[in-house]
Scaffold this motif. Structure first.
Motif, PDB file in Angstrom:
ATOM      1  N   PHE A 191       1.930 -45.883 -11.475  1.00 48.18           N
ATOM      2  CA  PHE A 191       0.654 -45.164 -11.543  1.00 48.18           C
ATOM      3  C   PHE A 191      -0.293 -45.626 -10.449  1.00 48.18           C
ATOM      4  CE2 PHE A 191      -3.776 -45.660 -12.830  1.00 48.18           C
ATOM      5  CZ  PHE A 191      -4.161 -44.321 -12.894  1.00 48.18           C
ATOM      6  N   ALA A 192      -0.402 -46.945 -10.277  1.00 49.42           N
ATOM      7  CA  ALA A 192      -1.346 -47.495  -9.311  1.00 49.42           C
ATOM      8  C   ALA A 192      -1.005 -47.046  -7.894  1.00 49.42           C
ATOM      9  CB  ALA A 192      -1.352 -49.020  -9.400  1.00 49.42           C
ATOM     10  N   TYR A 193       0.287 -47.085  -7.541  1.00 47.18           N
ATOM     11  CA  TYR A 193       0.645 -46.751  -6.170  1.00 47.18           C
ATOM     12  C   TYR A 193       0.478 -45.267  -5.880  1.00 47.18           C
ATOM     13  CZ  TYR A 193       2.761 -46.827  -1.631  1.00 47.18           C
ATOM     14  OH  TYR A 193       2.944 -46.697  -0.279  1.00 47.18           O
ATOM     15  N   VAL A 194       0.877 -44.405  -6.816  1.00 49.20           N
ATOM     16  CA  VAL A 194       0.724 -42.966  -6.604  1.00 49.20           C
ATOM     17  C   VAL A 194      -0.755 -42.607  -6.488  1.00 49.20           C
ATOM     18  CG1 VAL A 194       1.074 -40.688  -7.634  1.00 49.20           C
ATOM     19  CG2 VAL A 194       2.924 -42.366  -7.668  1.00 49.20           C
ATOM     20  N   ALA A 195      -1.595 -43.256  -7.289  1.00 49.41           N
ATOM     21  CA  ALA A 195      -3.035 -43.008  -7.217  1.00 49.41           C
ATOM     22  C   ALA A 195      -3.565 -43.373  -5.836  1.00 49.41           C
ATOM     23  CB  ALA A 195      -3.753 -43.802  -8.300  1.00 49.41           C
ATOM     24  N   VAL A 196      -3.137 -44.514  -5.315  1.00 47.76           N
ATOM     25  CA  VAL A 196      -3.579 -44.946  -3.992  1.00 47.76           C
ATOM     26  C   VAL A 196      -3.046 -44.009  -2.911  1.00 47.76           C
ATOM     27  CG1 VAL A 196      -3.334 -46.767  -2.261  1.00 47.76           C
ATOM     28  CG2 VAL A 196      -3.905 -47.359  -4.621  1.00 47.76           C
ATOM     29  N   LEU A 197      -1.790 -43.608  -3.048  1.00 49.82           N
ATOM     30  CA  LEU A 197      -1.187 -42.719  -2.062  1.00 49.82           C
ATOM     31  C   LEU A 197      -1.948 -41.400  -1.996  1.00 49.82           C
ATOM     32  CD1 LEU A 197       1.279 -42.957  -0.179  1.00 49.82           C
ATOM     33  CD2 LEU A 197       2.580 -41.681  -1.880  1.00 49.82           C
ATOM     34  N   TRP A 198      -2.313 -40.868  -3.157  1.00 51.26           N
ATOM     35  CA  TRP A 198      -3.102 -39.637  -3.188  1.00 51.26           C
ATOM     36  C   TRP A 198      -4.474 -39.861  -2.559  1.00 51.26           C
ATOM     37  CZ3 TRP A 198      -7.676 -38.462  -5.939  1.00 51.26           C
ATOM     38  CH2 TRP A 198      -8.051 -37.116  -5.893  1.00 51.26           C
ATOM     39  N   SER A 248      11.299 -60.050 -11.404  1.00 52.48           N
ATOM     40  CA  SER A 248      10.309 -59.163 -12.011  1.00 52.48           C
ATOM     41  C   SER A 248       9.893 -58.055 -11.059  1.00 52.48           C
ATOM     42  CB  SER A 248       9.086 -59.963 -12.451  1.00 52.48           C
ATOM     43  OG  SER A 248       9.409 -60.893 -13.455  1.00 52.48           O
ATOM     44  N   ILE A 249       9.619 -58.390  -9.813  1.00 48.67           N
ATOM     45  CA  ILE A 249       9.148 -57.387  -8.860  1.00 48.67           C
ATOM     46  C   ILE A 249      10.250 -56.387  -8.533  1.00 48.67           C
ATOM     47  CG2 ILE A 249       8.234 -57.030  -6.537  1.00 48.67           C
ATOM     48  CD1 ILE A 249       6.966 -59.844  -6.775  1.00 48.67           C
ATOM     49  N   LEU A 250      11.466 -56.884  -8.317  1.00 47.30           N
ATOM     50  CA  LEU A 250      12.579 -55.966  -8.063  1.00 47.30           C
ATOM     51  C   LEU A 250      12.822 -55.063  -9.266  1.00 47.30           C
ATOM     52  CD1 LEU A 250      15.110 -58.340  -6.240  1.00 47.30           C
ATOM     53  CD2 LEU A 250      13.852 -56.433  -5.220  1.00 47.30           C
ATOM     54  N   GLY A 251      12.784 -55.644 -10.463  1.00 51.19           N
ATOM     55  CA  GLY A 251      12.975 -54.850 -11.672  1.00 51.19           C
ATOM     56  C   GLY A 251      11.913 -53.780 -11.828  1.00 51.19           C
ATOM     57  N   MET A 252      10.673 -54.114 -11.504  1.00 50.38           N
ATOM     58  CA  MET A 252       9.592 -53.131 -11.590  1.00 50.38           C
ATOM     59  C   MET A 252       9.811 -51.990 -10.611  1.00 50.38           C
ATOM     60  SD  MET A 252       6.287 -55.663 -12.021  1.00 50.38           S
ATOM     61  CE  MET A 252       6.186 -56.817 -13.398  1.00 50.38           C
ATOM     62  N   HIS A 253      10.357 -52.295  -9.447  1.00 55.03           N
ATOM     63  CA  HIS A 253      10.667 -51.235  -8.486  1.00 55.03           C
ATOM     64  C   HIS A 253      11.767 -50.309  -9.008  1.00 55.03           C
ATOM     65  CE1 HIS A 253       8.123 -53.241  -5.563  1.00 55.03           C
ATOM     66  NE2 HIS A 253       8.383 -52.302  -4.678  1.00 55.03           N
ATOM     67  N   VAL A 254      12.731 -50.867  -9.710  1.00 56.93           N
ATOM     68  CA  VAL A 254      13.779 -50.035 -10.306  1.00 56.93           C
ATOM     69  C   VAL A 254      13.180 -49.117 -11.372  1.00 56.93           C
ATOM     70  CG1 VAL A 254      15.899 -50.047 -11.665  1.00 56.93           C
ATOM     71  CG2 VAL A 254      15.596 -51.698  -9.803  1.00 56.93           C
ATOM     72  N   VAL A 255      12.311 -49.660 -12.204  1.00 54.10           N
ATOM     73  CA  VAL A 255      11.638 -48.845 -13.226  1.00 54.10           C
ATOM     74  C   VAL A 255      10.842 -47.727 -12.572  1.00 54.10           C
ATOM     75  CG1 VAL A 255       9.859 -48.864 -15.018  1.00 54.10           C
ATOM     76  CG2 VAL A 255      11.530 -50.716 -14.914  1.00 54.10           C
ATOM     77  N   SER A 256      10.130 -48.040 -11.495  1.00 54.31           N
ATOM     78  CA  SER A 256       9.369 -47.027 -10.775  1.00 54.31           C
ATOM     79  C   SER A 256      10.273 -45.916 -10.248  1.00 54.31           C
ATOM     80  CB  SER A 256       8.608 -47.669  -9.609  1.00 54.31           C
ATOM     81  OG  SER A 256       7.605 -48.551 -10.077  1.00 54.31           O
ATOM     82  N   ALA A 257      11.447 -46.284  -9.757  1.00 56.79           N
ATOM     83  CA  ALA A 257      12.384 -45.280  -9.243  1.00 56.79           C
ATOM     84  C   ALA A 257      12.826 -44.335 -10.346  1.00 56.79           C
ATOM     85  CB  ALA A 257      13.594 -45.972  -8.618  1.00 56.79           C
ATOM     86  N   VAL A 258      13.101 -44.883 -11.511  1.00 56.93           N
ATOM     87  CA  VAL A 258      13.514 -44.052 -12.651  1.00 56.93           C
ATOM     88  C   VAL A 258      12.389 -43.093 -13.041  1.00 56.93           C
ATOM     89  CG1 VAL A 258      14.175 -44.074 -15.082  1.00 56.93           C
ATOM     90  CG2 VAL A 258      15.154 -45.754 -13.494  1.00 56.93           C
TER      91      VAL A 258
END
Length: 285
Positions: free
Chosen positions: A221-228, A34-44
């Motif tokens: 969304f969550a990670y980009v928000a935190v990064l900003w 699940s976590i690896l798959g979510m990272h792939v989705v994030s990359a797309v």
């Protein structure tokens, strides 16, 4: 209105999203997939912005190069922790150990200093979050193996938060840095997933694909928000606000996953609230 309030509000939304995708990974029965798959989705999802936005400044490239390796440690540690223990137990340990480590690391590397009151706030947030892990109720489980993986997850969170924060600050554009971070990490995750689940990808995706797609979207969304936010507030403050996700995770673990809650978790949540109030009562020196 304080200019920090919108940033704080966005961080709280990001915290809720983070708790949700972790719960989806736990519920799926195969956290690593699940976590690896979510990272792939994030990359797309981030490939478009990565190609459109200006490439991050050269000063940020060393941080960008470290990202996939640091995130790989985080992925493995989180997956193993979720396999070994309850979400309501391992999640608070993992997230609770990060703010203090970030405060120490950012003071050393980014020359940030917290005042006495704010330092007390960071400490109370960390103590309250860790205390949540000890109030899981009769059904909560966390043996030495789960706790060890959770602590390693927290350490990896602290390291990649500092690395990514410094990279975002030197990139010229936090969003561009985040986009390329997700693309590079997603390629790594895709290769890892292919090797780890040879011959099982279709079956696994049919079973968990919906959660992977939704989880990947909200995680992005969550990670980009935190990064900003890391470019607007001190690292220790951002980390502490992000760790309020344990409150959301506790409720999800209780209502959705059927894990225990109990009066002690309410007391721990109150301690976290006091810590956050103290954290925002002063100014960074």
């Amino acid at each position: 209105m304080s200019p920090e309030l919108p940033v704080v509000g966005l961080l709280l939304v990001a915290a809720a999203c983070h708790a949700c995708w972790n719960a989806m990974a736990k519920r799926g029965g195969d956290p690593l997939f699940s976590i690896l798959g979510m990272h792939v989705v994030s990359a797309v999802l981030m490939a478009g912005p990565a190609l459109v936005l200006p490439f991050p400044a050269a000063e940020s490239w060393p941080y960008l190069a470290l990202c996939p390796f640091l995130h790989a440690v985080y992925i493995l540690a989180l997956a193993r922790a979720l396999e070994a223990g309850d979400l309501g137990v391992v999640y608070p340990i993992a997230r609770g150990s990060a703010p203090v480590l970030v405060a120490v690391g950012s003071a050393w590397l980014a020359h940030e200093r917290l005042g006495l009151v704010e330092s007390l706030g960071v400490g109370l947030v960390g103590v309250g979050i860790v205390s949540l892990s000890r109030a899981g109720g009769e059904r909560a489980t966390a043996g030495p193996r789960a706790v060890s993986w959770a602590v390693l997850t927290g350490l990896s969170i602290a390291v990649y938060t500092i690395n990514d924060g410094l990279g975002a600050r030197s990139a010229g554009s936090a969003i561009a840095f985040g986009a390329w971070l997700h693309v590079i990490s997603g390629v790594m995750a895709g290769a890892w997933l292919t090797l780890a689940r040879r011959g099982e990808l279709r079956a696994s995706f049919r079973e968990r694909g919906r959660d992977v797609m939704i989880g990947g979207a909200i995680a992005t969304f969550a990670y980009v928000a935190v990064l900003w936010a890391l470019t607007r507030l001190p690292m220790a403050r951002v980390s502490s606000l992000r760790e309020t996700s344990v409150l959301f995770a506790a409720v999800i673990a209780w209502l959705v996953l059927g894990e225990g809650f109990g009066r002690r978790r309410v007391a721990s949540a109150a301690l976290i609230l006091v810590g956050l109030l103290l954290l925002h009562s002063g100014s960074v020196g």
